[in-house]
Enzyme design. Structure first.
Site, short mmCIF file in Angstrom:
data_model
loop_
_atom_site.label_atom_id
_atom_site.label_comp_id
_atom_site.label_asym_id
_atom_site.label_seq_id
_atom_site.Cartn_x
_atom_site.Cartn_y
_atom_site.Cartn_z
N HIS A 158 -15.18 -50.01 -18.18
CA HIS A 158 -15.43 -50.54 -19.52
C HIS A 158 -14.33 -51.54 -19.87
CE1 HIS A 158 -12.40 -47.48 -20.58
NE2 HIS A 158 -13.13 -46.65 -19.86
N CYS A 208 0.81 -1.22 0.00
CA CYS A 208 0.00 0.00 0.00
C CYS A 208 0.84 1.27 0.00
CB CYS A 208 -0.95 0.00 1.19
SG CYS A 208 -0.11 0.11 2.80
N CYS A 215 -13.52 -46.15 -14.25
CA CYS A 215 -12.19 -46.20 -14.86
C CYS A 215 -11.32 -45.10 -14.27
CB CYS A 215 -12.32 -46.02 -16.37
SG CYS A 215 -10.73 -45.87 -17.24
N CYS A 268 -22.38 -16.08 -13.71
CA CYS A 268 -21.93 -16.04 -15.10
C CYS A 268 -21.68 -17.43 -15.67
CB CYS A 268 -20.66 -15.20 -15.18
SG CYS A 268 -20.05 -14.96 -16.85
N CYS A 294 -17.29 -22.13 -21.88
CA CYS A 294 -18.72 -21.91 -21.66
C CYS A 294 -19.30 -23.06 -20.86
CB CYS A 294 -19.44 -21.78 -23.01
SG CYS A 294 -21.24 -21.71 -22.87
N CYS A 343 -10.63 -42.15 -17.36
CA CYS A 343 -11.67 -41.26 -17.87
C CYS A 343 -12.80 -41.02 -16.88
CB CYS A 343 -12.25 -41.80 -19.17
SG CYS A 343 -13.15 -43.36 -18.97
#
Length: 292
Positions: A151, A23, A143, A198, A211, A146
């Site tokens: 799988h 400051c 997994c 937002c 987004c 991922c």
């Protein structure tokens, strides 16, 4: 770390004042705080606000000395931070540190279920390959690579970069839904929770902007044109006036920078011959033999 103690004003008036680098104010030594690791000194109020801001925003590394030119590149220790902030902020700091520890540990991962979020252990053998992980809290099998339902015999789906796993362990990941509160960063795969506000999101782990609805990258969309067209039209979460004001500020910054270059360019052109001339004289002086 030293902390401030209050003394009578007549004693403080006799003490030398120290300048705070944040400051630029001048305070007595007892109103300052010294970081133990690097011995840099700041006023206690500034350092407290600096630490609280980093914790509230979600820090990604240890809290470093606020002086960018700190020679020792010091960091605040946990006991120093605890002396400075409130209990709830300190609790958030410890939570952030724990999340970072799990993120960097190759043998531990988070359960992908949004209703669980327990820490699961991976087998150290073959840690670099996808493996079956079973959560000890909710018994879901997923997994390790991922975070999708296990799988066996199949590769990890390429479209699993952003997924959301609801509480029902029998269902597959959902993605690209507007109402889900948790999604994964398209770049680093870390889970991100959106409470409100937002739709322009920034991952605190890798700083990738995207987004929330369609997960498209917004790293280069400074003017937020993405929300003027397509399925995400008018979904930014701000009024039209605030968006226009944001774009005006961005355009103003770029225009100001361009104007500065335009104004400075004649001076740079005029100064260039003098700089080259001085440099040539210096080089010529170095090449001249010494007199004998």
């Amino acid at each position: 770390m030293t902390t401030a103690r209050y003394r009578p004003t007549w004693d403080l008036a006799l003490e030398p004042l120290v300048s705070c680098k944040l400051c630029l104010g001048e305070y007595t030594v007892e109103q300052m705080t010294t970081i133990a690791q690097c011995q840099c000194i700041f006023c206690t109020l500034c350092l407290k606000q600096y630490v609280e801001l980093l914790i509230k925003e979600g820090l990604e590394t240890a809290i470093s000395c606020p002086d960018a030119s700190c020679p020792k590149r010091g960091h605040l220790q946990e006991n120093e931070i605890e002396c400075m902030v409130a209990a709830e902020i300190m609790q958030k700091y410890k939570k952030l540190q724990f999340e970072k520890e799990i993120l960097l540990d190759p043998c531990r991962t988070w359960c992908p279920s949004s209703s669980c979020q327990a820490v699961c252990k991976l087998q150290e053998k073959g840690i670099q390959n996808p493996q079956l992980v079973q959560c000890s809290a909710c018994d879901i099998e997923f997994c390790s690579a991922c975070k999708a339902n296990w799988h066996p015999g199949q590769g990890c789906p390429e479209n699993m970069a952003i997924t959301f796993l609801p509480g029902d362990s029998s269902s597959f990941f959902k993605s690209l839904e507007d109402d889900v509160p948790i999604k994964r960063c398209p770049k680093c795969k870390v889970y991100i929770e959106r409470d409100e506000g937002c739709a322009q999101m920034m991952c605190k782990n890798c700083k990738h902007a995207f987004c929330w609805y369609c997960l498209e990258s917004l790293d280069d969309d400074f003017l937020l044109i993405h929300y003027d067209k397509g399925p995400c039209r008018n979904k930014l979460g701000h009024s039209r006036a605030s968006v226009i004001w944001h774009r005006t500020q961005v355009v103003g910054i770029f225009a100001g920078f361009g104007l500065l270059l335009l104004v400075a360019s004649p001076f740079l052109l005029l100064a260039t011959p003098f700089v080259l001339c001085c440099k040539c004289k210096c080089c010529k002086g170095d090449d001249d033999p010494l007199p004998t």
